[in-house]
Scaffold this motif. Structure first.
Motif, PDB file in Angstrom:
ATOM      1  N   MET A 138     107.528 -40.714  -0.721  1.00 42.85           N
ATOM      2  CA  MET A 138     107.163 -41.963  -0.050  1.00 42.85           C
ATOM      3  C   MET A 138     107.387 -41.852   1.453  1.00 42.85           C
ATOM      4  O   MET A 138     106.593 -42.343   2.248  1.00 42.85           O
ATOM      5  N   VAL A 139     108.498 -41.197   1.827  1.00 42.22           N
ATOM      6  CA  VAL A 139     108.774 -41.012   3.256  1.00 42.22           C
ATOM      7  C   VAL A 139     107.685 -40.172   3.916  1.00 42.22           C
ATOM      8  O   VAL A 139     107.282 -40.415   5.059  1.00 42.22           O
ATOM      9  N   HIS A 140     107.171 -39.197   3.182  1.00 35.45           N
ATOM     10  CA  HIS A 140     106.179 -38.288   3.744  1.00 35.45           C
ATOM     11  C   HIS A 140     104.871 -38.995   4.075  1.00 35.45           C
ATOM     12  O   HIS A 140     104.059 -38.491   4.853  1.00 35.45           O
ATOM     13  N   ILE A 141     104.645 -40.176   3.493  1.00 30.87           N
ATOM     14  CA  ILE A 141     103.442 -40.943   3.808  1.00 30.87           C
ATOM     15  C   ILE A 141     103.381 -41.240   5.303  1.00 30.87           C
ATOM     16  O   ILE A 141     102.296 -41.322   5.897  1.00 30.87           O
ATOM     17  N   GLY A 142     104.547 -41.403   5.936  1.00 26.03           N
ATOM     18  CA  GLY A 142     104.572 -41.707   7.362  1.00 26.03           C
ATOM     19  C   GLY A 142     103.881 -40.653   8.194  1.00 26.03           C
ATOM     20  O   GLY A 142     103.120 -40.979   9.127  1.00 26.03           O
ATOM     21  N   SER A 143     104.108 -39.377   7.878  1.00 28.75           N
ATOM     22  CA  SER A 143     103.472 -38.310   8.656  1.00 28.75           C
ATOM     23  C   SER A 143     101.969 -38.293   8.435  1.00 28.75           C
ATOM     24  O   SER A 143     101.197 -37.984   9.348  1.00 28.75           O
ATOM     25  N   GLN A 144     101.551 -38.623   7.207  1.00 31.28           N
ATOM     26  CA  GLN A 144     100.112 -38.674   6.933  1.00 31.28           C
ATOM     27  C   GLN A 144      99.451 -39.833   7.672  1.00 31.28           C
ATOM     28  O   GLN A 144      98.344 -39.714   8.192  1.00 31.28           O
ATOM     29  N   PHE A 145     100.150 -40.972   7.720  1.00 26.58           N
ATOM     30  CA  PHE A 145      99.615 -42.118   8.460  1.00 26.58           C
ATOM     31  C   PHE A 145      99.529 -41.788   9.948  1.00 26.58           C
ATOM     32  O   PHE A 145      98.546 -42.149  10.617  1.00 26.58           O
ATOM     33  N   GLY A 146     100.533 -41.090  10.468  1.00 24.31           N
ATOM     34  CA  GLY A 146     100.506 -40.687  11.873  1.00 24.31           C
ATOM     35  C   GLY A 146      99.340 -39.756  12.173  1.00 24.31           C
ATOM     36  O   GLY A 146      98.661 -39.898  13.200  1.00 24.31           O
ATOM     37  N   ALA A 147      99.111 -38.797  11.263  1.00 26.88           N
ATOM     38  CA  ALA A 147      97.982 -37.875  11.446  1.00 26.88           C
ATOM     39  C   ALA A 147      96.654 -38.620  11.365  1.00 26.88           C
ATOM     40  O   ALA A 147      95.707 -38.313  12.103  1.00 26.88           O
ATOM     41  N   PHE A 148      96.580 -39.607  10.482  1.00 26.27           N
ATOM     42  CA  PHE A 148      95.359 -40.403  10.342  1.00 26.27           C
ATOM     43  C   PHE A 148      95.065 -41.172  11.626  1.00 26.27           C
ATOM     44  O   PHE A 148      93.945 -41.121  12.167  1.00 26.27           O
ATOM     45  N   ALA A 164      90.131 -37.683  10.561  1.00 25.59           N
ATOM     46  CA  ALA A 164      91.162 -38.649  10.183  1.00 25.59           C
ATOM     47  C   ALA A 164      91.097 -39.011   8.709  1.00 25.59           C
ATOM     48  O   ALA A 164      92.133 -39.277   8.087  1.00 25.59           O
ATOM     49  N   ALA A 165      89.897 -39.031   8.145  1.00 24.21           N
ATOM     50  CA  ALA A 165      89.713 -39.506   6.772  1.00 24.21           C
ATOM     51  C   ALA A 165      90.600 -38.791   5.746  1.00 24.21           C
ATOM     52  O   ALA A 165      91.182 -39.463   4.879  1.00 24.21           O
ATOM     53  N   PRO A 166      90.730 -37.452   5.804  1.00 22.73           N
ATOM     54  CA  PRO A 166      91.569 -36.794   4.792  1.00 22.73           C
ATOM     55  C   PRO A 166      93.002 -37.314   4.772  1.00 22.73           C
ATOM     56  O   PRO A 166      93.615 -37.409   3.706  1.00 22.73           O
ATOM     57  N   TYR A 167      93.552 -37.644   5.920  1.00 27.56           N
ATOM     58  CA  TYR A 167      94.953 -38.054   5.977  1.00 27.56           C
ATOM     59  C   TYR A 167      95.158 -39.446   5.394  1.00 27.56           C
ATOM     60  O   TYR A 167      96.249 -39.771   4.927  1.00 27.56           O
ATOM     61  N   LEU A 168      94.109 -40.272   5.406  1.00 24.24           N
ATOM     62  CA  LEU A 168      94.198 -41.560   4.732  1.00 24.24           C
ATOM     63  C   LEU A 168      94.300 -41.342   3.226  1.00 24.24           C
ATOM     64  O   LEU A 168      95.123 -41.975   2.542  1.00 24.24           O
ATOM     65  N   ILE A 169      93.490 -40.428   2.705  1.00 22.69           N
ATOM     66  CA  ILE A 169      93.547 -40.101   1.278  1.00 22.69           C
ATOM     67  C   ILE A 169      94.873 -39.425   0.940  1.00 22.69           C
ATOM     68  O   ILE A 169      95.435 -39.620  -0.143  1.00 22.69           O
ATOM     69  N   CYS A 170      95.394 -38.638   1.895  1.00 25.29           N
ATOM     70  CA  CYS A 170      96.642 -37.906   1.662  1.00 25.29           C
ATOM     71  C   CYS A 170      97.807 -38.830   1.355  1.00 25.29           C
ATOM     72  O   CYS A 170      98.730 -38.456   0.614  1.00 25.29           O
ATOM     73  N   MET A 171      97.804 -40.024   1.932  1.00 24.51           N
ATOM     74  CA  MET A 171      98.892 -40.960   1.674  1.00 24.51           C
ATOM     75  C   MET A 171      98.985 -41.293   0.190  1.00 24.51           C
ATOM     76  O   MET A 171     100.076 -41.399  -0.377  1.00 24.51           O
ATOM     77  N   PHE A 172      97.832 -41.442  -0.455  1.00 27.33           N
ATOM     78  CA  PHE A 172      97.823 -41.746  -1.883  1.00 27.33           C
ATOM     79  C   PHE A 172      98.199 -40.515  -2.704  1.00 27.33           C
ATOM     80  O   PHE A 172      98.888 -40.627  -3.722  1.00 27.33           O
ATOM     81  N   PHE A 173      97.753 -39.346  -2.261  1.00 24.23           N
ATOM     82  CA  PHE A 173      98.100 -38.119  -2.972  1.00 24.23           C
ATOM     83  C   PHE A 173      99.602 -37.852  -2.890  1.00 24.23           C
ATOM     84  O   PHE A 173     100.220 -37.441  -3.868  1.00 24.23           O
ATOM     85  N   ALA A 174     100.189 -38.071  -1.709  1.00 28.24           N
ATOM     86  CA  ALA A 174     101.624 -37.829  -1.541  1.00 28.24           C
ATOM     87  C   ALA A 174     102.438 -38.761  -2.428  1.00 28.24           C
ATOM     88  O   ALA A 174     103.377 -38.341  -3.119  1.00 28.24           O
ATOM     89  N   ALA A 175     102.084 -40.049  -2.423  1.00 30.53           N
ATOM     90  CA  ALA A 175     102.790 -41.013  -3.270  1.00 30.53           C
ATOM     91  C   ALA A 175     102.580 -40.692  -4.743  1.00 30.53           C
ATOM     92  O   ALA A 175     103.522 -40.736  -5.546  1.00 30.53           O
TER      93      ALA A 175
END
Length: 300
Positions: free
Chosen positions: A1-11, A130-141
């Motif tokens: 869940m914490v890792h979502i932050g880095s994905q949101f930042g990249a997005f 940017a689009a992949p990192y938005l999807i990454c948030m769901f994959f990470a969670a």
């Protein structure tokens, strides 16, 4: 869940970078994000304290909970030789390097690849990047929740969960990249790229969890060793690509991405063979309370 932050930042950064470059010049990207770094540092200095007792904003319940669960038995001598030569550590180092080589290839080269292959402008490239990192948030969670579900229900052991997540994600990413570099359809290229980056994120979150599996008392030391080694490969990846991409032809791009595929396969093989999911003998500390508690947690 914490890792979502880095994905949101990249997005956000990928999305804004294209807009900033188009409207204010590429230099504005560095000024704005550099300035935000200074603001973040100021907030960090203000809010973060050295321990719970010195934080004026912490609740009594939280302070008591943290302090009552600290290991107060004193410092522990780090078993350097046993740590560095262990299978778990070797697997961590090589897997970190493999993941970083693949991830930094995507991170640093995707805008150039999209510009050369799709002939898209910087604004469009920023959106696609940017689009992949938005999807990454769901994959990470999803990877975190899914891993814990498999472990808590005793469907798979911790070691089996880590190897399954790591290996399958690496291999799926490799297959997607092979498909991507052999496509001419922009939609297909973008779809493969988005999914490949998303599966690399599953590898990342698995790597971040693994030191807590085999060396919970020394996980900071393990990551302290692995991170700079993998960061060196993050420097090497774009430099190597720059050496290969003399003309920017499709064949040269294939070589760059096939190298990333090779590292995905390397990470899969090494972690499957050497990766560990239980506390290693050298990582057990003398504090009976902490050892029993950690053992109970990691064996769930």
């Amino acid at each position: 869940m914490v890792h979502i932050g880095s994905q949101f930042g990249a997005f956000v950064s990928s999305l804004l970078s294209g807009f900033l470059a188009d409207n204010f010049g590429w230099e504005s990207i560095f000024y704005i994000f550099g300035g935000l770094g200074v603001v973040w540092y100021a907030l960090w200095i203000y809010f973060v304290k050295r321990n719970p007792a010195s934080d004026p904003r912490i609740t009594v319940e939280e302070k008591n909970y943290i302090e009552s669960n600290l290991d107060t038995s004193g410092s522990h001598k780090i078993p350097w030789i046993s740590m560095i030569t262990s299978k778990a550590m070797i697997a961590m180092i090589i897997t970190n390097v493999s993941e970083t080589m693949a991830a930094y290839t995507f991170l640093s080269l995707t805008p150039t690849y999209l510009n050369n292959v799709l002939k898209s402008d910087l604004g469009t490239t920023g959106f696609i990047t940017a689009a992949p990192y938005l999807i990454c948030m769901f994959f990470a969670a999803g990877a975190g929740v899914g891993s814990d579900y498999l472990r808590s229900r005793n469907i798979l052991t911790t070691q089996q969960v880590r190897k399954t997540m790591m290996g399958s994600s690496f291999l799926i990413c490799a297959v997607l990249i092979v498909i991507m570099v052999n496509l001419d359809d922009p939609v297909g290229i973008c779809a493969c790229l988005i999914l490949a980056i998303s599966f690399i994120v599953v590898v990342e979150v698995t790597i971040l969890c693994n030191p807590l599996d085999f060396a919970p008392a020394y996980c900071s030391v393990v990551m302290g060793i692995c991170s700079p080694i993998s960061d060196i490969s993050g420097i090497v990846a774009p430099m190597m690509a720059g050496y290969i991409l003399k003309t920017g032809s499709q064949d040269e791009w294939k070589i760059v991405f096939y190298i990333a595929v090779g590292f995905c396969i390397l990470g899969t093989v090494v972690f499957t063979a050497l990766g560990q999911g239980t506390i290693q003998p050298w990582a057990k500390i003398k504090s009976p309370q902490m050892t029993s508690e950690v053992s109970e947690i990691t064996q769930i």
